[in-house]
Design a protein around this motif. Structure first.
Motif, mmCIF file in Angstrom:
data_model
loop_
_atom_site.group_PDB
_atom_site.id
_atom_site.type_symbol
_atom_site.label_atom_id
_atom_site.label_comp_id
_atom_site.label_asym_id
_atom_site.label_seq_id
_atom_site.Cartn_x
_atom_site.Cartn_y
_atom_site.Cartn_z
ATOM 1 N N GLN A 1 -33.022 -4.357 15.589
ATOM 2 C CA GLN A 1 -31.628 -5.143 14.966
ATOM 3 C C GLN A 1 -30.886 -4.075 16.914
ATOM 4 O OE1 GLN A 1 -29.736 -4.890 11.104
ATOM 5 N NE2 GLN A 1 -27.800 -3.493 12.055
ATOM 6 N N ASP B 1 -31.035 -6.162 19.094
ATOM 7 C CA ASP B 1 -30.811 -7.329 19.415
ATOM 8 C C ASP B 1 -31.852 -8.318 20.299
ATOM 9 O OD1 ASP B 1 -29.323 -10.112 19.262
ATOM 10 O OD2 ASP B 1 -28.402 -9.164 18.132
ATOM 11 N N GLU C 1 -27.782 3.096 15.335
ATOM 12 C CA GLU C 1 -27.050 1.713 14.350
ATOM 13 C C GLU C 1 -27.647 1.947 12.792
ATOM 14 O OE1 GLU C 1 -25.953 -1.138 14.098
ATOM 15 O OE2 GLU C 1 -27.625 -2.270 15.358
#
Length: 284
Positions: A51, A54, A144
């Motif tokens: 994540q 990306d 994150e």
């Protein structure tokens, strides 16, 4: 000595973040902070790393990166809500890019970051710092969290990181950093392709693109005020045309994610963390 991070905080979250329901009801969630643990965190950490990077996550060996993070369990934090054996909802860690410079995944990260810095004058000091002959000790901060996990979990993670670095230095561990390099994400709003294709008379006028940089992590706005340099950058990989609309999140405009780099000198890092604590506060 391994330890459990006992700081437990309760925070209201929208119910749909937990069960996929569209209800606007909120639930209270207790967050606990733990040391990264190889036996339980590998797969959850990989998901959060994907994540974070990306669409460019396929450019790195995410498994090797997760293993490297988990090889230093006394530095950094994971955040969970249902006990130690569950997947983390958030993490924060730091890697010494000089100490690990011979590892393939760090070399790939170094090359990637240098390619992005070369396009951004504010990051001009970075190539010299990351040069193979440099004696600079650059700490790469990776962090994150799942979408809509409250930002109040961030100050404890950064505060504990400062403490852990001091403990590590007292034991002659290689964490005497000269600079901190934070890898994060921002986004801009783009005009919706779906709206452009919809010619129905009753359709509202499509949203125009907005080039203003917006932040997935609000603490980045504070950290970069203390930075030697910072910049957002476009990802190297290209998503399909519908990607921006897929991330509209119930708004008129589409979303274009970008990577973000913040470079902070060691002397400015603790004041930056204190500013984050003052800005966000802590969960209650």
């Amino acid at each position: 000595m391994s330890k459990r991070k006992e700081l437990s905080k309760s925070k209201a979250m929208p119910a749909d973040d937990l069960d996929g329901d569209s209800s606007s009801d909120e639930v209270d969630v207790d967050f606990e902070f733990f040391d990264p643990q190889p036996d339980v965190d590998f797969h959850g950490l990989k998901a959060l790393l994907r994540q974070l990077f990306d669409i460019d996550n396929t450019r790195f060996d995410i498994s090797a990166l997760a293993d490297l993070i988990l090889s230093q369990p006394l530095l950094g934090s994971t955040v969970k809500s249902e006990g130690n054996e569950t997947d983390p909802w958030a993490f924060l860690t730091i890697l010494n890019m000089h100490t690990h410079r011979d590892k393939k995944v760090i070399q790939d990260l170094r090359d990637y970051l240098l390619s992005k810095a070369s396009q951004s004058p504010p990051l001009s000091p970075l190539p010299k710092l990351l040069d193979a002959s440099s004696s600079a000790q650059v700490g790469l901060i990776l962090t994150e969290r799942l979408i809509n996990v409250p930002s109040q979990i961030v100050p404890p993670m950064y505060t504990m990181l400062l403490e852990e670095i001091q403990w590590a230095l007292a034991e002659n561990e290689p964490y005497n950093f000269s600079h901190y390099l934070i890898l994060s994400k921002t986004y801009t709003e783009v005009a919706s392709k779906l709206d452009a294709e919809d010619s129905r008379p009753q359709k509202k006028k499509k949203a125009k693109a907005d080039t203003t940089t917006l932040y997935f992590h609000p603490e980045d706005e504070v950290l970069q005020k203390h930075a030697l340099g910072f910049a957002s950058y476009d990802y190297s990989s290209q998503g399909d045309e519908g990607a921006a609309d897929a991330k509209r999140a119930f708004q008129d405009a589409g979303i274009k994610p970008q990577g973000h780099i913040i470079l902070i000198e060691a002397s400015k890092f603790e004041p930056a963390v204190k500013a984050v604590v003052e800005y966000i506060g802590v969960a209650s």
